[in-house]
Scaffold this active site. Structure first.
Site, PDB file in Angstrom:
ATOM      1  N   LYS A   1      42.504  49.716  -3.063  1.00 20.71           N
ATOM      2  CA  LYS A   1      43.652  48.795  -2.987  1.00 20.71           C
ATOM      3  C   LYS A   1      43.488  47.793  -1.846  1.00 20.71           C
ATOM      4  CE  LYS A   1      47.066  51.784  -2.403  1.00 20.71           C
ATOM      5  NZ  LYS A   1      46.371  53.070  -2.394  1.00 20.71           N
TER       6      LYS A   1
ATOM      7  N   ARG B   1      56.010  53.961  -2.289  1.00 19.76           N
ATOM      8  CA  ARG B   1      55.356  55.239  -2.610  1.00 19.76           C
ATOM      9  C   ARG B   1      56.343  56.314  -3.028  1.00 19.76           C
ATOM     10  NH1 ARG B   1      50.039  56.318   1.021  1.00 19.76           N
ATOM     11  NH2 ARG B   1      49.815  54.173   1.665  1.00 19.76           N
TER      12      ARG B   1
ATOM     13  N   ARG C   1      34.278  58.299   3.681  1.00 20.63           N
ATOM     14  CA  ARG C   1      34.717  57.054   4.328  1.00 20.63           C
ATOM     15  C   ARG C   1      34.684  57.134   5.862  1.00 20.63           C
ATOM     16  NH1 ARG C   1      40.380  54.374   2.595  1.00 20.63           N
ATOM     17  NH2 ARG C   1      41.375  56.119   3.662  1.00 20.63           N
TER      18      ARG C   1
ATOM     19  N   ARG D   1      38.665  58.750  10.002  1.00 21.13           N
ATOM     20  CA  ARG D   1      40.104  58.833  10.283  1.00 21.13           C
ATOM     21  C   ARG D   1      40.541  60.284  10.199  1.00 21.13           C
ATOM     22  NH1 ARG D   1      42.760  54.315   6.327  1.00 21.13           N
ATOM     23  NH2 ARG D   1      44.120  56.060   5.851  1.00 21.13           N
TER      24      ARG D   1
ATOM     25  N   ARG E   1      47.357  64.278   0.824  1.00 19.78           N
ATOM     26  CA  ARG E   1      47.674  62.906   0.401  1.00 19.78           C
ATOM     27  C   ARG E   1      47.562  62.765  -1.117  1.00 19.78           C
ATOM     28  NH1 ARG E   1      43.258  60.342   3.608  1.00 19.78           N
ATOM     29  NH2 ARG E   1      43.807  58.333   2.708  1.00 19.78           N
TER      30      ARG E   1
HETATM   31  P1  ADP Z   1      46.072  55.804   2.223  1.00 16.36           P
HETATM   32  O1  ADP Z   1      46.539  55.010   1.041  1.00 16.36           O
HETATM   33  O2  ADP Z   1      44.600  56.029   2.196  1.00 16.36           O
HETATM   34  O3  ADP Z   1      46.900  57.008   2.481  1.00 16.36           O
HETATM   35  P2  ADP Z   1      47.249  53.908   4.061  1.00 16.36           P
HETATM   36  O4  ADP Z   1      46.548  53.183   5.126  1.00 16.36           O
HETATM   37  O5  ADP Z   1      47.853  53.134   2.944  1.00 16.36           O
HETATM   38  O6  ADP Z   1      46.171  54.933   3.528  1.00 16.36           O
HETATM   39  O7  ADP Z   1      48.406  54.819   4.683  1.00 16.36           O
HETATM   40  C1  ADP Z   1      48.143  55.690   5.742  1.00 16.36           C
HETATM   41  C2  ADP Z   1      49.348  56.585   6.006  1.00 16.36           C
HETATM   42  O8  ADP Z   1      50.472  55.773   6.404  1.00 16.36           O
HETATM   43  C3  ADP Z   1      49.861  57.389   4.820  1.00 16.36           C
HETATM   44  O9  ADP Z   1      49.141  58.591   4.626  1.00 16.36           O
HETATM   45  C4  ADP Z   1      51.306  57.647   5.239  1.00 16.36           C
HETATM   46  O10 ADP Z   1      51.390  58.659   6.219  1.00 16.36           O
HETATM   47  C5  ADP Z   1      51.681  56.351   5.922  1.00 16.36           C
HETATM   48  N1  ADP Z   1      52.291  55.404   4.957  1.00 16.36           N
HETATM   49  C6  ADP Z   1      51.797  54.195   4.585  1.00 16.36           C
HETATM   50  N2  ADP Z   1      52.610  53.592   3.687  1.00 16.36           N
HETATM   51  C7  ADP Z   1      53.644  54.442   3.486  1.00 16.36           C
HETATM   52  C8  ADP Z   1      54.812  54.422   2.670  1.00 16.36           C
HETATM   53  N3  ADP Z   1      55.078  53.375   1.851  1.00 16.36           N
HETATM   54  N4  ADP Z   1      55.657  55.479   2.716  1.00 16.36           N
HETATM   55  C9  ADP Z   1      55.420  56.529   3.528  1.00 16.36           C
HETATM   56  N5  ADP Z   1      54.335  56.627   4.309  1.00 16.36           N
HETATM   57  C10 ADP Z   1      53.443  55.601   4.301  1.00 16.36           C
END
Ligand code: ADP
Ligand code: ZN
Length: 219
Positions: free
Chosen positions: A17, A93, A130, A162, A173
């Site tokens: 994404k 989400r 990654r 990470r 996740r």
């Molecule tokens: P990934 O999609 O690989 O989990 P992101 O960088 O999009 O990585 O998000 C990292 C973390 O940030 C998520 O695991 C979550 O803890 C938090 N996060 C990001 N966006 C949201 C959201 N819309 N709602 C809740 N938590 C979020």
């Protein structure tokens, strides 16, 4: 599609994404809003919600809706989003987030939701291998390492795994994606705004398909 573009990108963690959204945003001249990047940036500057979110993020849990909704709403209110539009990456989400987004964007709403579809086995492999630059965020993998000793080719900072790419957090996740986020695919489909793009192809092929889907939207 006409400006302002209002696009949501859905898809599993590791579906690509982030890279597809930055390319799309650059092509269309719109803002790329990644909630994950915003939270990581907030943590770097030591802001209070950044610190609060960090604990959830490390464990692979979702950050509470209250925090996320605040930062997204503020960003969407900015002039660049209003005039040119945006592509949302990593938001919504949860159903509550999707409903709140509808409210934020009343009366026009979202124009297109792209479901970037990549099988679970594939993203599992990608996430486990990654590695990410702590300076600029560029991603690498154990198969495509930086040229010199895990220092970023672009900025020279350390390239690391990470914490949320460690096995337990990855499992959590992906579980949360299936349980909490994937029902949104059906939810958006009912409003007739969903387009699914197969994400398990070369970057360029996927990017072209995304552009094609965007071009098909007439409003
Ligand atoms: P990934 O999609 O690989 O989990 P992101 O960088 O999009 O990585 O998000 C990292 C973390 O940030 C998520 O695991 C979550 O803890 C938090 N996060 C990001 N966006 C949201 C959201 N819309 N709602 C809740 N938590 C979020
Ligand atoms: Zn870097």
């Amino acid at each position: 599609m006409k400006k302002p573009y209002r696009i949501v990108m859905l898809g599993r963690q590791g579906a690509g994404k982030g890279t597809q959204c930055s390319k799309l945003a650059a092509t269309l001249g719109i803002v790329h809003i990644s909630t994950g990047d915003m939270l990581r940036a907030a943590l770097k500057t030591g802001s209070s919600y950044g610190l609060l979110a960090a604990d959830y993020m490390e464990r692979g849990e979702l950050v509470p809706d209250m925090i996320i909704l605040g930062i997204v709403h503020e960003r969407l209110e900015a002039n660049d989003c209003k005039v040119y539009g945006f592509v949302l990456d990593g938001f919504p989400r949860t159903l509550a987030q999707a409903q709140a987004l509808d409210k934020f964007l009343e009366p026009e709403g979202i124009k297109l939701v792209i479901n970037l579809d990549v099988p679970k086995e594939v993203v599992l492999e990608r996430l486990s291998s990654r590695r990410v630059c702590t300076g600029c965020g560029r991603t690498y993998s154990i198969l495509k390492a930086p040229m010199v000793d895990w220092s970023c080719d672009d900025c020279g900072e350390a390239v690391i795994q990470r914490n949320d790419d460690k096995p337990e957090a990855i499992a959590r996740r992906l579980f949360l994606y299936d349980e909490v986020t994937s029902p949104l695919i059906e939810w958006f489909d009912q409003s007739g705004k969903l387009a699914t793009v197969k994400g398990d192809e070369d970057f360029e092929v996927v990017a072209r398909e995304i552009t094609r889907v965007v071009d098909m939207v007439v409003t």
